[in-house]
Motif scaffolding. Structure first.
Motif, mmCIF file in Angstrom:
data_model
loop_
_atom_site.group_PDB
_atom_site.id
_atom_site.type_symbol
_atom_site.label_atom_id
_atom_site.label_comp_id
_atom_site.label_asym_id
_atom_site.label_seq_id
_atom_site.Cartn_x
_atom_site.Cartn_y
_atom_site.Cartn_z
ATOM 1 N N GLU A 54 0.845 -1.199 0.000
ATOM 2 C CA GLU A 54 0.000 0.000 0.000
ATOM 3 C C GLU A 54 0.884 1.254 0.000
ATOM 4 O O GLU A 54 0.963 1.991 0.974
ATOM 5 N N THR A 55 1.546 1.470 -1.129
ATOM 6 C CA THR A 55 2.556 2.517 -1.242
ATOM 7 C C THR A 55 2.025 3.907 -0.915
ATOM 8 O O THR A 55 2.636 4.638 -0.137
ATOM 9 N N GLY A 56 0.910 4.296 -1.500
ATOM 10 C CA GLY A 56 0.367 5.635 -1.266
ATOM 11 C C GLY A 56 0.057 5.889 0.194
ATOM 12 O O GLY A 56 0.428 6.927 0.752
ATOM 13 N N ALA A 57 -0.607 4.932 0.826
ATOM 14 C CA ALA A 57 -0.948 5.071 2.250
ATOM 15 C C ALA A 57 0.316 5.075 3.103
ATOM 16 O O ALA A 57 0.415 5.828 4.081
ATOM 17 N N ALA A 58 1.299 4.251 2.721
ATOM 18 C CA ALA A 58 2.564 4.196 3.465
ATOM 19 C C ALA A 58 3.274 5.547 3.415
ATOM 20 O O ALA A 58 3.755 6.049 4.438
ATOM 21 N N LEU A 59 3.333 6.146 2.248
ATOM 22 C CA LEU A 59 3.995 7.444 2.106
ATOM 23 C C LEU A 59 3.245 8.542 2.859
ATOM 24 O O LEU A 59 3.861 9.413 3.473
ATOM 25 N N THR A 60 1.923 8.477 2.848
ATOM 26 C CA THR A 60 1.130 9.464 3.581
ATOM 27 C C THR A 60 1.424 9.387 5.074
ATOM 28 O O THR A 60 1.634 10.417 5.734
ATOM 29 N N GLU A 61 1.457 8.177 5.624
ATOM 30 C CA GLU A 61 1.732 8.022 7.062
ATOM 31 C C GLU A 61 3.165 8.401 7.397
ATOM 32 O O GLU A 61 3.424 9.023 8.430
ATOM 33 N N LEU A 62 4.103 8.055 6.529
ATOM 34 C CA LEU A 62 5.504 8.413 6.763
ATOM 35 C C LEU A 62 5.673 9.927 6.722
ATOM 36 O O LEU A 62 6.405 10.509 7.534
ATOM 37 N N ALA A 81 10.816 -2.428 3.907
ATOM 38 C CA ALA A 81 9.950 -2.259 2.742
ATOM 39 C C ALA A 81 10.193 -0.916 2.063
ATOM 40 O O ALA A 81 9.855 -0.747 0.900
ATOM 41 N N PHE A 82 10.806 0.011 2.765
ATOM 42 C CA PHE A 82 11.086 1.314 2.181
ATOM 43 C C PHE A 82 12.219 1.261 1.163
ATOM 44 O O PHE A 82 12.376 2.186 0.375
ATOM 45 N N GLU A 83 12.995 0.201 1.197
ATOM 46 C CA GLU A 83 14.119 0.058 0.264
ATOM 47 C C GLU A 83 13.636 0.184 -1.185
ATOM 48 O O GLU A 83 14.290 0.812 -2.012
ATOM 49 N N HIS A 87 13.856 5.547 -4.419
ATOM 50 C CA HIS A 87 13.983 6.465 -5.553
ATOM 51 C C HIS A 87 12.677 7.202 -5.867
ATOM 52 O O HIS A 87 12.643 8.037 -6.769
ATOM 53 N N HIS A 88 11.633 6.902 -5.124
ATOM 54 C CA HIS A 88 10.338 7.561 -5.318
ATOM 55 C C HIS A 88 10.484 9.029 -4.894
ATOM 56 O O HIS A 88 10.983 9.313 -3.798
ATOM 57 N N PRO A 89 10.076 9.985 -5.742
ATOM 58 C CA PRO A 89 10.261 11.403 -5.400
ATOM 59 C C PRO A 89 9.629 11.804 -4.067
ATOM 60 O O PRO A 89 10.219 12.577 -3.309
ATOM 61 N N ARG A 90 8.481 11.282 -3.781
ATOM 62 C CA ARG A 90 7.813 11.630 -2.520
ATOM 63 C C ARG A 90 8.590 11.068 -1.329
ATOM 64 O O ARG A 90 8.750 11.747 -0.307
ATOM 65 N N PHE A 91 9.089 9.856 -1.452
ATOM 66 C CA PHE A 91 9.882 9.252 -0.382
ATOM 67 C C PHE A 91 11.155 10.067 -0.145
ATOM 68 O O PHE A 91 11.522 10.325 0.997
ATOM 69 N N ARG A 92 11.800 10.480 -1.219
ATOM 70 C CA ARG A 92 13.036 11.267 -1.090
ATOM 71 C C ARG A 92 12.760 12.596 -0.377
ATOM 72 O O ARG A 92 13.563 13.039 0.450
#
Length: 114
Positions: A54-62, A81-83, A87-92
């Protein structure tokens, strides 16, 4: 009772360690309903969501955790799992925010010697 959120955090962690991600996610969400400013619980929820695909939800919570002041070392992020998201722009952008949350170090042993 204020300790209930801590118990739910621990239960969620136990579920996550045993790869029972749906139960972990539910427990972390219940804990956050009681203690919404628990950035460490929000981080673990984010990790469980990422592991569950659930990438979108994971990034929102992070992102919320970073806004609450959470800092997580690069070493703790490795192998999680973040590995796959590194390279995802939002994660960076989130990691950049977390680095700005890092407390200044008194011991500069990591700095190169001159």
């Amino acid at each position: 009772w204020g300790g209930r959120a801590a118990v739910l955090h621990a239960v969620g962690h136990a579920y996550a360690v045993n790869s029972e991600l749906d139960k972990a996610i539910a427990a972390f969400r219940d804990a956050l309903a009681l203690e919404p400013l628990a950035a460490s619980t929000r981080f673990l929820l984010s990790r469980a969501l990422a592991e569950n695909g659930e990438t979108g939800a994971a990034l929102t919570e992070l992102e919320k955790a970073a806004k609450q002041g959470l800092w997580v070392s690069d070493r703790l992020m490795q192998g999680s799992a973040f590995e796959e998201l590194k390279h995802h722009p939002r994660f960076r952008a989130i990691r950049s925010r977390m680095r700005s949350n890092e407390a200044p170090r008194d011991n500069k042993s990591d700095s190169p010697k001159k």
